[in-house]
Design an enzyme around this catalytic site. Structure first.
Site, PDB file in Angstrom:
ATOM      1  N   VAL A  29       5.822   1.497   7.571  1.00 39.28           N
ATOM      2  CA  VAL A  29       6.023   2.813   8.189  1.00 39.28           C
ATOM      3  C   VAL A  29       4.714   3.596   8.169  1.00 39.28           C
ATOM      4  CG1 VAL A  29       8.478   2.984   7.684  1.00 39.28           C
ATOM      5  CG2 VAL A  29       6.830   3.713   5.958  1.00 39.28           C
ATOM      6  N   ASP A  65       5.999   2.215   1.958  1.00 41.93           N
ATOM      7  CA  ASP A  65       5.129   1.070   2.225  1.00 41.93           C
ATOM      8  C   ASP A  65       4.422   1.305   3.556  1.00 41.93           C
ATOM      9  OD1 ASP A  65       3.953  -1.355   2.756  1.00 41.93           O
ATOM     10  OD2 ASP A  65       5.748  -2.559   2.375  1.00 41.93           O
ATOM     11  N   HIS A  66       3.114   1.571   3.485  1.00 37.48           N
ATOM     12  CA  HIS A  66       2.367   1.939   4.681  1.00 37.48           C
ATOM     13  C   HIS A  66       2.139   0.766   5.630  1.00 37.48           C
ATOM     14  CE1 HIS A  66       0.436   4.840   7.064  1.00 37.48           C
ATOM     15  NE2 HIS A  66      -0.227   5.495   6.120  1.00 37.48           N
ATOM     16  N   ARG A  67       2.509  -0.448   5.208  1.00 39.35           N
ATOM     17  CA  ARG A  67       2.464  -1.585   6.142  1.00 39.35           C
ATOM     18  C   ARG A  67       3.621  -1.503   7.134  1.00 39.35           C
ATOM     19  NH1 ARG A  67       3.173  -6.522   2.245  1.00 39.35           N
ATOM     20  NH2 ARG A  67       4.942  -5.154   1.735  1.00 39.35           N
ATOM     21  N   PRO A  88       0.857  -1.198   0.000  1.00 40.66           N
ATOM     22  CA  PRO A  88       0.000   0.000   0.000  1.00 40.66           C
ATOM     23  C   PRO A  88       0.895   1.252   0.000  1.00 40.66           C
ATOM     24  CG  PRO A  88       0.070  -0.985   2.183  1.00 40.66           C
ATOM     25  CD  PRO A  88       0.838  -1.897   1.300  1.00 40.66           C
TER      26      PRO A  88
END
Length: 479
Positions: A455, A451-453, A276
Site C-alpha cells: 500500500v 507494508d509499503h510494498r 518496509p
C-alpha cells in the site's frame, strides 16, 4: 504389557513442546481421554488426553522439559521393574556414577508414586552410558552421563570428596559406616526437590545448592525457595563451595526464551526485516464515541453479560474503514497482491505466556452484539492460555490496544501475513478547538503501520482518516 505414549503432533506443524504440568502420577488408573498432561507449544497451552485406559507405569519426562514430537513421555503398565526404570529415567543426571544413597535419590509423594528429582536436563541424557572402554569418571570430574561442562566442573570437588569418604569408610566395620540424617542429603548429591520446586527456583534465579532444606525427607520445599529468593533465609553453603557461592537471586532474573515468547520474537523479526514499515498518526476527538459506549453500558442493549468498551467501537470502525479502502486488507503472496474481501480482525493480546494475535473471523459481517461477544470470547481464551491454533491463523488486519497501558501512541510491527496494524492509544481529556472555542474533549491518538510494498501513502492515509471519522461520529458506522 508396557506401552509408551509419544508426544504427538497436535496439528500445528510444530516440532517440539514444553511439559507444563502432569495431571497423573505413577500408579494412577486412567481412562480413555482422561487428561494426562498439559503442554505448551509455540502458540498455546494444550491438554493431551490418554489414548488408552490402564495404569500409569512411569512419567518419562519432567515438568519444565522441552521434548521433540515423537519422544515417549509416559509409560502405561509394564513389567514389575517399571518402577525402577522410572526411577532411573526421572532421577537426577549422573545418578549412575554415584554410590547408592540412603533414601535420597528418589522419594515418594503422598500418593506413593515416584517423585521426580532431576530438573532441566533432557530425558534422553539420563539414559546415556559411557562409551565402551571409557572410565565412568575421569580426573577432570567429567560425568559419565554426558552432562554439561559447567555441571561437570561444579560437581568435581564434591565427587573427589565423596571418593575420599568412601575410601575411609571401607577401613571401618560396616556397622560403623557414617549415615546421612533424615533431613540431610548425602555430601555431593544433588539437592532434593520436586520438579515444580526446581522450576520455581530456576524462574527466581535461586541456586538450590545454597538453600536450607526443611522438608521432612531433607528435600527443598516451595517455602524454602521463596524464603531464599526474598532474602529471609540464610543460604546453606558448605565446604569448597562456601567461598564461591554468590546469591544473585535478587539481582537477576532468567526467563526461558521458548514457547509463545520465542515464536512471537521470530514473527516480529521476520516482519520487521522483510516488510518496509511506514507509520502514520492521527489525533481524534472521540467524545461522541465515549458517550455512545456509556449509553450502551447503561442500557445493556447488547446483552446483560456482554462487556462494552471503546475497543468495540474501534473494531467496528476498522471493519467499516476496510470496506471503504479494501487494499489495506491485503497481503503480498509471491508475485501477487491478494486483496481479502473479508475481515478476520486480529486483536493483539498480552498473556502471561507472551504476545499472541487471535482473530475474529468475518468481523466485517458482524453487528455490534456479535462483535462484542467475539472480542469477549477471544479475550477470555487468550487469558486462559488455551487459544486454539485456528484462532491464531488467517488474520487479515490487526488492532493493538496500547491505551490500556496508559500509552498515547506507538509504531507497531505488522503481524506476518497482513499489510497493516492499527494502534489505539489511551483516551484523555484535552483542550480542543470546537467552533473557534477551546473546550475540553476526550481525545485519542491512532497510529497505523503498513507494508509499503503493498500500500502507498494515499491508501494508508485514507484508511486512517476513515477510522478517525467513524470514532468522531459513531452513527456513520451504523448507517
Amino acid at each position: 504389557m508396557a506401552f509408551e505414549f509419544p508426544l504427538p503432533d497436535v496439528g500445528e506443524g510444530l516440532t517440539e513442546a514444553d511439559i507444563v504440568s502432569w495431571k497423573v502420577s505413577p500408579g494412577d488408573e486412567v481412562t480413555v481421554n482422561q487428561i494426562l498432561v498439559e503442554i505448551e507449544t509455540a502458540k498455546s497451552l494444550v491438554e493431551l488426553p490418554s489414548p488408552q485406559a490402564g495404569t500409569v507405569g512411569a512419567l518419562l519426562v519432567e515438568e519444565g522439559q522441552t521434548v521433540e514430537v515423537g519422544t515417549p513421555i509416559i509409560r502405561f503398565g509394564g513389567a514389575d521393574d517399571s518402577g525402577a526404570e522410572a526411577a532411573e529415567t526421572m532421577s537426577a543426571p549422573h545418578a549412575e556414577t554415584q554410590a547408592p544413597a540412603s533414601e535420597g535419590a528418589v522419594t515418594t509423594d503422598d500418593e506413593g508414586g515416584a517423585t521426580l528429582v532431576g530438573y532441566g536436563a533432557k530425558a534422553a541424557s539420563s539414559k546415556r552410558r559411557p562409551r565402551k572402554g571409557a572410565p565412568a569418571t575421569g580426573g577432570s570430574g567429567a560425568s559419565a552421563t554426558g552432562g554439561t561442562a559447567a555441571g561437570s566442573a561444579a560437581e568435581a570437588p564434591a565427587a573427589q570428596s565423596g571418593a575420599g569418604a568412601q575410601s575411609g569408610a571401607e577401613a571401618q566395620p560396616a556397622a560403623e559406616a557414617p549415615t546421612a540424617s533424615a533431613n540431610e542429603a548425602p555430601t555431593g548429591a544433588k539437592p532434593l526437590a520436586k520438579p515444580p520446586v526446581r522450576k520455581l527456583a530456576k524462574d527466581l534465579g535461586v541456586d538450590l545448592a545454597t538453600v536450607t532444606a526443611t522438608g521432612s525427607r531433607g528435600e527443598v520445599t516451595r517455602a524454602d525457595v521463596l524464603a531464599a529468593a526474598d532474602g529471609s533465609a540464610a543460604p546453606a553453603v558448605s565446604g569448597a563451595t562456601a567461598s564461591a557461592s554468590v546469591d544473585t537471586g535478587e539481582l537477576e532474573e532468567r526467563i526461558p526464551f521458548k514457547g509463545v515468547t520465542k515464536m512471537m520474537a521470530k514473527a516480529m523479526v521476520d516482519s520487521a526485516f522483510t516488510m518496509p514499515h511506514v507509520t502514520e498518526f492521527l489525533d481524534v476527538d472521540v467524545t461522541e464515541t465515549m458517550a455512545f459506549v456509556r449509553r450502551l453500558k447503561a442500557s445493556k442493549v447488547l446483552g446483560e453479560d456482554v462487556r462494552v468498551s471503546p475497543l468495540l467501537i474501534v473494531a467496528k470502525a476498522v471493519a467499516w474503514a476496510v470496506g471503504r479502502n479494501p487494499r489495506i486488507n491485503s497481503a503480498l503472496e509471491g508475485d501477487d497482491i491478494v486483496v481479502k474481501k473479508y475481515v478476520n480482525l486480529g486483536i493483539a493480546a498480552a498473556t502471561p505466556r507472551g504476545l499472541i494475535v487471535p482473530n475474529i473471523k468475518n468481523a466485517h459481517a458482524m453487528g455490534l452484539t456479535q462483535l462484542a461477544q467475539g472480542i469477549q470470547d477471544l479475550t477470555a481464551l487468550a487469558r486462559s492460555g488455551k487459544t486454539p491454533p485456528a484462532d491464531q491463523t488467517g488474520g487479515t488486519i490487526t488492532i493493538t490496544n496500547v491505551g490500556v497501558f496508559g500509552v498515547d501512541a506507538g509504531t507497531p510491527i505488522i503481524n506476518p501475513g497482513e499489510a497493516a496494524i492499527l494502534a489505539f492509544g489511551q483516551v484523555r481529556k484535552k483542550p480542543w478547538v470546537v467552533d473557534d472555542e477551546i473546550v475540553p474533549r476526550e481525545i485519542t491518538t491512532l497510529s497505523v503501520s503498513a507494508d509499503h510494498r503493498v500500500v502507498d501513502g494515499e491508501i494508508i492515509s485514507k484508511f486512517l482518516a476513515d477510522v478517525g471519522r467513524g470514532l468522531e461520529d459513531p452513527s456513520v458506522l451504523l448507517a
